[in-house]
Design an enzyme around this catalytic site. Structure first.
Site, PDB file in Angstrom:
ATOM      1  N   GLY A   1      47.579  41.630  40.385  1.00 14.08           N
ATOM      2  CA  GLY A   1      48.190  42.243  39.219  1.00 14.08           C
ATOM      3  C   GLY A   1      48.360  43.747  39.277  1.00 14.08           C
TER       4      GLY A   1
ATOM      5  N   GLU B   1      42.645  39.675  44.730  1.00 12.40           N
ATOM      6  CA  GLU B   1      43.663  38.936  45.478  1.00 12.40           C
ATOM      7  C   GLU B   1      45.018  39.470  45.053  1.00 12.40           C
ATOM      8  OE1 GLU B   1      42.520  34.935  44.254  1.00 12.40           O
ATOM      9  OE2 GLU B   1      43.551  35.224  42.334  1.00 12.40           O
ATOM     10  N   CYS B   2      45.428  40.548  45.716  1.00  9.25           N
ATOM     11  CA  CYS B   2      46.655  41.238  45.322  1.00  9.25           C
ATOM     12  C   CYS B   2      47.824  40.800  46.187  1.00  9.25           C
ATOM     13  CB  CYS B   2      46.468  42.746  45.473  1.00  9.25           C
ATOM     14  SG  CYS B   2      45.243  43.381  44.330  1.00  9.25           S
ATOM     15  N   GLY B   3      48.988  40.753  45.582  1.00 12.56           N
ATOM     16  CA  GLY B   3      50.206  40.425  46.324  1.00 12.56           C
ATOM     17  C   GLY B   3      51.157  41.602  46.329  1.00 12.56           C
ATOM     18  N   ARG B   4      51.822  41.783  45.183  1.00 14.16           N
ATOM     19  CA  ARG B   4      52.888  42.780  45.056  1.00 14.16           C
ATOM     20  C   ARG B   4      52.522  44.157  45.598  1.00 14.16           C
ATOM     21  NH1 ARG B   4      56.769  42.178  41.552  1.00 14.16           N
ATOM     22  NH2 ARG B   4      55.455  40.688  40.444  1.00 14.16           N
TER      23      ARG B   4
ATOM     24  N   CYS C   1      79.131  33.399  43.012  1.00 11.88           N
ATOM     25  CA  CYS C   1      80.144  33.198  41.976  1.00 11.88           C
ATOM     26  C   CYS C   1      79.491  33.038  40.611  1.00 11.88           C
ATOM     27  CB  CYS C   1      80.983  31.974  42.312  1.00 11.88           C
ATOM     28  SG  CYS C   1      81.688  32.107  43.949  1.00 11.88           S
TER      29      CYS C   1
ATOM     30  N   TYR D   1      57.886  39.428  46.667  1.00  5.33           N
ATOM     31  CA  TYR D   1      58.676  38.618  45.734  1.00  5.33           C
ATOM     32  C   TYR D   1      60.176  38.911  45.866  1.00  5.33           C
ATOM     33  CZ  TYR D   1      54.010  38.026  43.745  1.00  5.33           C
ATOM     34  OH  TYR D   1      52.675  37.765  43.571  1.00  5.33           O
TER      35      TYR D   1
HETATM   36  C1  LIG Z   1      50.397  35.548  42.106  1.00  2.81           C
HETATM   37  C2  LIG Z   1      48.950  35.572  42.017  1.00  2.81           C
HETATM   38  C3  LIG Z   1      48.239  36.676  42.515  1.00  2.81           C
HETATM   39  C4  LIG Z   1      48.907  37.911  43.030  1.00  2.81           C
HETATM   40  O1  LIG Z   1      49.499  38.589  41.980  1.00  2.81           O
HETATM   41  P1  LIG Z   1      50.167  40.050  42.172  1.00  2.81           P
HETATM   42  O2  LIG Z   1      50.642  40.376  40.810  1.00  2.81           O
HETATM   43  O3  LIG Z   1      51.260  39.888  43.166  1.00  2.81           O
HETATM   44  O4  LIG Z   1      49.106  40.964  42.659  1.00  2.81           O
HETATM   45  C5  LIG Z   1      46.862  36.608  42.479  1.00  2.81           C
HETATM   46  N1  LIG Z   1      46.214  35.523  41.978  1.00  2.81           N
HETATM   47  C6  LIG Z   1      46.877  34.461  41.474  1.00  2.81           C
HETATM   48  C7  LIG Z   1      46.109  33.321  40.952  1.00  2.81           C
HETATM   49  C8  LIG Z   1      48.258  34.461  41.478  1.00  2.81           C
HETATM   50  O5  LIG Z   1      48.898  33.410  40.959  1.00  2.81           O
END
Ligand SMILES: *Cc1c(COP(=O)(O)O)cnc(C)c1O
Length: 429
Positions: free
Chosen positions: A258, A296-299, A375, A407
């Site tokens: 997040g 657990e970071c993604g973005r 389109c 993403y």
């Molecule tokens: C998507 C997700 C994340 C990563 O979220 P980001 O906003 O990309 O950091 C972490 N934990 C869970 C359970 C998720 O679904």
């Protein structure tokens, strides 16, 4: 190594401006490297469309965050943000592990590493997925409901296994504002805080389940580091009270992902140094010494080192509005349409124009809407923007979308309209 990391952390907390300046000059080096790469990719007569990822910058950016985090903190990468093998390979030596949300993602991780720690979350896990998680040695399963807990217990029992889990909690809130909210309001995620006492009553019957702590992932794209520290502090206090009330060990507290990316103002990114500094005191005050804090970071990890480059195919005006049509669109890069934002980009001027016919163009300061080849009027990457740096835009120039590494390709509907896919280029020294 412990000492030098601690010294570095302390120096950074004393001088956040210097840290931010170092980050931004590293980012500028990466931008320059990618611009040069895009110019090399440009071939005459073939409209350019490519994702470029700077894997060196990726590893450096994530490595910086890992080094800043206090002891007893582990950083996992949530691979749904970008699960390309090259990205996983670049991150595996840097992060503590990967977070996944399907068996397919477990398998992608295991292709890269046979033993890197995995956390497995997400609603509606099937028996096959839970079985696969056990078979692949997932470290922790984040359980989303009482039904899932019972299903997992039964399955583990039949295999004679004991499974370590964290209970994912959807807190009552109110929680801080962010772009997406998974908790603090009604969603499909987690166990409602008010149902937790009931779940805890059932636990003694579930003899193949080992509850090792709690999991929270309540929001996405939080831009405010101070607020994020407060959120983690709240999680820690909640979890500690839970552990005391029910007599469970709190081995892990997973504070989710997040951390946000400021797409509207790229120079104002989440303050990683401030965040790490704030966390240190949270750990000291609100978590027992035996607890490991997980993220657990993604973005935040993969956005900044990824770029989407698309050549301008046409420039036109319709009902008084200017349109720039690029090779590609939201089937490659759905993020701006999913978030209804104008994605930041720069114009890479390409001076060659090998044609006898004229070259359509817009002058500097003329606002335009950037669209793709689909389109549908929803195929919009940026709306009514004026190009930065006060440059015009011509057919044959390339638009370089920045912060496209998370993403982007991963959430896009690649085959809608059956246009070719972009090139995927990975820069690594
Ligand atoms: C998507 C997700 C994340 C990563 O979220 P980001 O906003 O990309 O950091 C972490 N934990 C869970 C359970 C998720 O679904």
């Amino acid at each position: 190594m412990e000492t030098s990391d601690a010294q570095r952390r302390e120096a950074e907390s004393r001088n956040p401006e210097q840290t931010a300046a170092r980050d931004s000059s590293a980012q500028q080096r990466s931008d320059a490297r990618v611009r040069a790469c895009v110019r090399e990719l440009k071939r005459p007569g073939e409209p350019l469309c490519a994702y470029v990822r700077d894997l060196d910058r990726l590893a450096e950016h994530v490595g910086d965050l890992v080094r800043r985090l206090p002891a007893r903190t582990e950083l996992f990468y949530a691979i749904k943000a970008n699960s390309e093998q090259e990205v996983l390979r670049a991150l595996a030596p840097v992060v503590h592990g990967f977070e996944v949300a399907s068996l397919g993602e477990v398998e992608k991780v295991r292709e890269v590493s046979a033993d890197i720690p995995i956390l497995f979350g997400g609603p509606g896990k099937t028996e096959a997925e839970l079985e696969g998680a056990i078979r692949h040695g997932v470290r922790l399963i984040h359980v989303e409901s009482l039904h899932e807990l019972r299903k997992l217990d039964d399955l583990a029992g039949r295999r004679g296994a004991a499974v370590s889990v964290l209970l994912r909690i959807n807190l009552k809130g109110p929680l801080p504002q962010a772009t997406l909210a998974m908790g603090g309001r009604p969603t499909q995620f987690g166990i409602d805080e008010s149902l937790l006492p009931h779940v805890m009553e059932q636990l003694p019957k579930l003899t193949h389940i080992r509850v090792e702590g709690l999991h929270f992932h309540s929001l996405s794209n939080n831009l405010d580091a101070e607020q994020h520290v407060k959120l983690v502090d709240y999680y820690c206090r909640f979890a500690q009270e839970w552990a005391q009330r029910y007599g469970y060990p709190l081995r892990y507290l997973n504070a989710g992902g997040g951390i946000g990316v400021h797409y509207a103002q790229l120079e104002r990114q989440f303050d990683g140094a401030l965040f790490a500094g704030g966390l240190a005191s949270v750990l000291e005050q609100a978590l027992p010494p035996e607890t490991t804090l997980l993220f657990e970071c993604g973005r935040y990890l993969t956005a900044s080192s990824g770029y989407y480059a698309a050549e301008v195919l046409d420039v036109k005006s319709n009902h008084g509005r200017n349109y720039v049509v690029v090779r590609g669109g939201t089937h490659h890069f759905r993020l701006p349409s999913s978030w209804q934002h104008s994605h930041p980009f720069e114009v890479l001027p390409i001076d060659e124009w090998p044609h006898a016919y004229g070259r359509p163009e817009l002058p500097p300061n003329a606002p335009y809407t950037v669209v793709g080849q689909l389109c549908t009027p929803k195929d919009v990457l940026a709306s009514d923007v004026s190009a930065a740096e006060n440059v015009g835009v011509r057919v044959g120039d390339v638009l370089l979308f920045r912060y496209a590494g998370a993403y982007g390709w991963a959430i896009s509907h690649h085959d809608f309209l059956s246009h070719p896919h972009p090139e995927h280029v990975y820069l690594r020294e």
